[in-house]
Design a protein around this motif. Structure first.
Motif, PDB file in Angstrom:
ATOM      1  N   LEU A  19      -4.019  11.387  -5.349  1.00 46.49           N
ATOM      2  CA  LEU A  19      -3.626  10.042  -4.922  1.00 46.49           C
ATOM      3  C   LEU A  19      -4.692   9.383  -4.055  1.00 46.49           C
ATOM      4  N   THR A  20      -5.348  10.169  -3.212  1.00 47.01           N
ATOM      5  CA  THR A  20      -6.427   9.645  -2.372  1.00 47.01           C
ATOM      6  C   THR A  20      -7.584   9.163  -3.240  1.00 47.01           C
ATOM      7  N   MET A  21      -7.968   9.983  -4.221  1.00 43.68           N
ATOM      8  CA  MET A  21      -9.055   9.618  -5.132  1.00 43.68           C
ATOM      9  C   MET A  21      -8.665   8.397  -5.962  1.00 43.68           C
ATOM     10  N   LEU A  22      -7.447   8.394  -6.462  1.00 47.31           N
ATOM     11  CA  LEU A  22      -6.951   7.284  -7.268  1.00 47.31           C
ATOM     12  C   LEU A  22      -6.944   5.988  -6.457  1.00 47.31           C
ATOM     13  N   HIS A  23      -6.430   6.049  -5.256  1.00 45.26           N
ATOM     14  CA  HIS A  23      -6.362   4.871  -4.378  1.00 45.26           C
ATOM     15  C   HIS A  23      -7.755   4.319  -4.094  1.00 45.26           C
ATOM     16  N   ARG A  24      -8.683   5.202  -3.775  1.00 42.35           N
ATOM     17  CA  ARG A  24     -10.062   4.783  -3.486  1.00 42.35           C
ATOM     18  C   ARG A  24     -10.696   4.122  -4.714  1.00 42.35           C
ATOM     19  N   ASN A  25     -10.496   4.721  -5.884  1.00 44.23           N
ATOM     20  CA  ASN A  25     -11.062   4.164  -7.115  1.00 44.23           C
ATOM     21  C   ASN A  25     -10.448   2.811  -7.464  1.00 44.23           C
ATOM     22  N   LEU A  26      -9.154   2.675  -7.259  1.00 44.84           N
ATOM     23  CA  LEU A  26      -8.496   1.396  -7.520  1.00 44.84           C
ATOM     24  C   LEU A  26      -9.025   0.305  -6.599  1.00 44.84           C
ATOM     25  N   GLN A  27      -9.301   0.650  -5.358  1.00 45.79           N
ATOM     26  CA  GLN A  27      -9.838  -0.341  -4.418  1.00 45.79           C
ATOM     27  C   GLN A  27     -11.272  -0.730  -4.764  1.00 45.79           C
ATOM     28  N   PHE A  30     -10.846  -1.889  -9.724  1.00 44.02           N
ATOM     29  CA  PHE A  30      -9.475  -1.812 -10.219  1.00 44.02           C
ATOM     30  C   PHE A  30      -9.429  -1.596 -11.733  1.00 44.02           C
ATOM     31  N   ALA A  31     -10.108  -2.438 -12.483  1.00 42.75           N
ATOM     32  CA  ALA A  31     -10.042  -2.378 -13.950  1.00 42.75           C
ATOM     33  C   ALA A  31     -10.580  -1.048 -14.481  1.00 42.75           C
ATOM     34  N   LEU A  39      -3.606   4.323 -16.400  1.00 40.18           N
ATOM     35  CA  LEU A  39      -2.447   3.755 -15.706  1.00 40.18           C
ATOM     36  C   LEU A  39      -2.082   2.398 -16.282  1.00 40.18           C
ATOM     37  N   SER A  40      -0.825   2.039 -16.134  1.00 40.10           N
ATOM     38  CA  SER A  40      -0.447   0.658 -16.429  1.00 40.10           C
ATOM     39  C   SER A  40      -0.888  -0.175 -15.226  1.00 40.10           C
ATOM     40  N   GLU A  41      -1.122  -1.441 -15.454  1.00 38.05           N
ATOM     41  CA  GLU A  41      -1.534  -2.301 -14.338  1.00 38.05           C
ATOM     42  C   GLU A  41      -0.431  -2.404 -13.289  1.00 38.05           C
ATOM     43  N   GLU A  42       0.806  -2.370 -13.720  1.00 38.06           N
ATOM     44  CA  GLU A  42       1.937  -2.451 -12.784  1.00 38.06           C
ATOM     45  C   GLU A  42       1.938  -1.259 -11.826  1.00 38.06           C
ATOM     46  N   ILE A  43       1.768  -0.068 -12.364  1.00 37.43           N
ATOM     47  CA  ILE A  43       1.721   1.138 -11.521  1.00 37.43           C
ATOM     48  C   ILE A  43       0.491   1.095 -10.620  1.00 37.43           C
ATOM     49  N   ALA A  44      -0.635   0.685 -11.173  1.00 37.95           N
ATOM     50  CA  ALA A  44      -1.877   0.625 -10.388  1.00 37.95           C
ATOM     51  C   ALA A  44      -1.734  -0.351  -9.222  1.00 37.95           C
ATOM     52  N   ARG A  45      -1.144  -1.511  -9.467  1.00 39.70           N
ATOM     53  CA  ARG A  45      -0.944  -2.491  -8.384  1.00 39.70           C
ATOM     54  C   ARG A  45      -0.040  -1.924  -7.292  1.00 39.70           C
ATOM     55  N   ALA A  46       1.003  -1.210  -7.706  1.00 39.80           N
ATOM     56  CA  ALA A  46       1.911  -0.618  -6.718  1.00 39.80           C
ATOM     57  C   ALA A  46       1.187   0.448  -5.895  1.00 39.80           C
ATOM     58  N   LEU A  47       0.367   1.261  -6.542  1.00 37.32           N
ATOM     59  CA  LEU A  47      -0.343   2.326  -5.823  1.00 37.32           C
ATOM     60  C   LEU A  47      -1.392   1.776  -4.869  1.00 37.32           C
ATOM     61  N   VAL A  48      -2.120   0.767  -5.287  1.00 34.00           N
ATOM     62  CA  VAL A  48      -3.202   0.242  -4.451  1.00 34.00           C
ATOM     63  C   VAL A  48      -2.662  -0.425  -3.188  1.00 34.00           C
ATOM     64  N   LYS A  49      -1.403  -0.880  -3.217  1.00 31.64           N
ATOM     65  CA  LYS A  49      -0.799  -1.520  -2.050  1.00 31.64           C
ATOM     66  C   LYS A  49      -0.279  -0.514  -1.021  1.00 31.64           C
ATOM     67  N   ASN A  50      -0.143   0.743  -1.414  1.00 32.74           N
ATOM     68  CA  ASN A  50       0.434   1.751  -0.515  1.00 32.74           C
ATOM     69  C   ASN A  50      -0.481   2.096   0.645  1.00 32.74           C
ATOM     70  N   THR A  51       0.144   2.396   1.766  1.00 34.62           N
ATOM     71  CA  THR A  51      -0.583   2.873   2.939  1.00 34.62           C
ATOM     72  C   THR A  51      -0.826   4.371   2.777  1.00 34.62           C
ATOM     73  N   PRO A  52      -1.751   4.936   3.546  1.00 36.86           N
ATOM     74  CA  PRO A  52      -1.953   6.392   3.487  1.00 36.86           C
ATOM     75  C   PRO A  52      -0.668   7.177   3.787  1.00 36.86           C
ATOM     76  N   GLU A  53       0.158   6.663   4.662  1.00 34.81           N
ATOM     77  CA  GLU A  53       1.411   7.342   5.002  1.00 34.81           C
ATOM     78  C   GLU A  53       2.354   7.382   3.796  1.00 34.81           C
ATOM     79  N   LYS A  54       2.432   6.280   3.063  1.00 33.44           N
ATOM     80  CA  LYS A  54       3.285   6.241   1.879  1.00 33.44           C
ATOM     81  C   LYS A  54       2.739   7.130   0.773  1.00 33.44           C
ATOM     82  N   LEU A  55       1.420   7.158   0.635  1.00 33.43           N
ATOM     83  CA  LEU A  55       0.812   8.048  -0.349  1.00 33.43           C
ATOM     84  C   LEU A  55       1.105   9.504  -0.008  1.00 33.43           C
TER      85      LEU A  55
END
Length: 99
Positions: A19-27, A30-31, A39-55
């Motif tokens: 999740l850490t690697m995924l989040h960093r790559n999305l930031q 993104f594409a 990933l679907s764009e919907e899932i990717a958007r939801a993941l990129v918005k998460n805080t480290p605590e939520k991840l």
């Protein structure tokens, strides 16, 4: 019971790293990350918005979150040859038997 606890701990560590690697790559791109991770764009958007605590909370799932994309036989053969001689032949043999 200790074995179960160890496995859950290992799943958490893998999930957290993924999740850490995924989040960093999305930031960063993104594409490209959506495509690379399948990933679907919907899932990717939801993941990129998460805080480290939520991840971290998401990583505590008892299920392994990452998926391997082994849908390409040529990739498996190349990977098998890097792992060790004869691995690609074993893959080929199993494919022949199951056909």
């Amino acid at each position: 019971m200790l074995h179960d606890t160890t496995i859950l701990g290992e799943i958490y560590q893998l999930n957290r790293a993924y999740l850490t690697m995924l989040h960093r790559n999305l930031q960063e791109d993104f594409a490209a990350a959506v495509d690379a991770f399948g990933l679907s764009e919907e899932i990717a958007r939801a993941l990129v918005k998460n805080t480290p605590e939520k991840l971290d909370r998401l990583a505590r799932s008892s299920q392994l979150l990452l998926r391997f994309k082994f849908n390409d036989v040529q990739f498996l053969h190349a990977l098998g040859e890097k792992i060790g001689p004869g691995v690609a032949r074993q893959i080929e043999t199993k494919e022949t038997l199951s056909a």
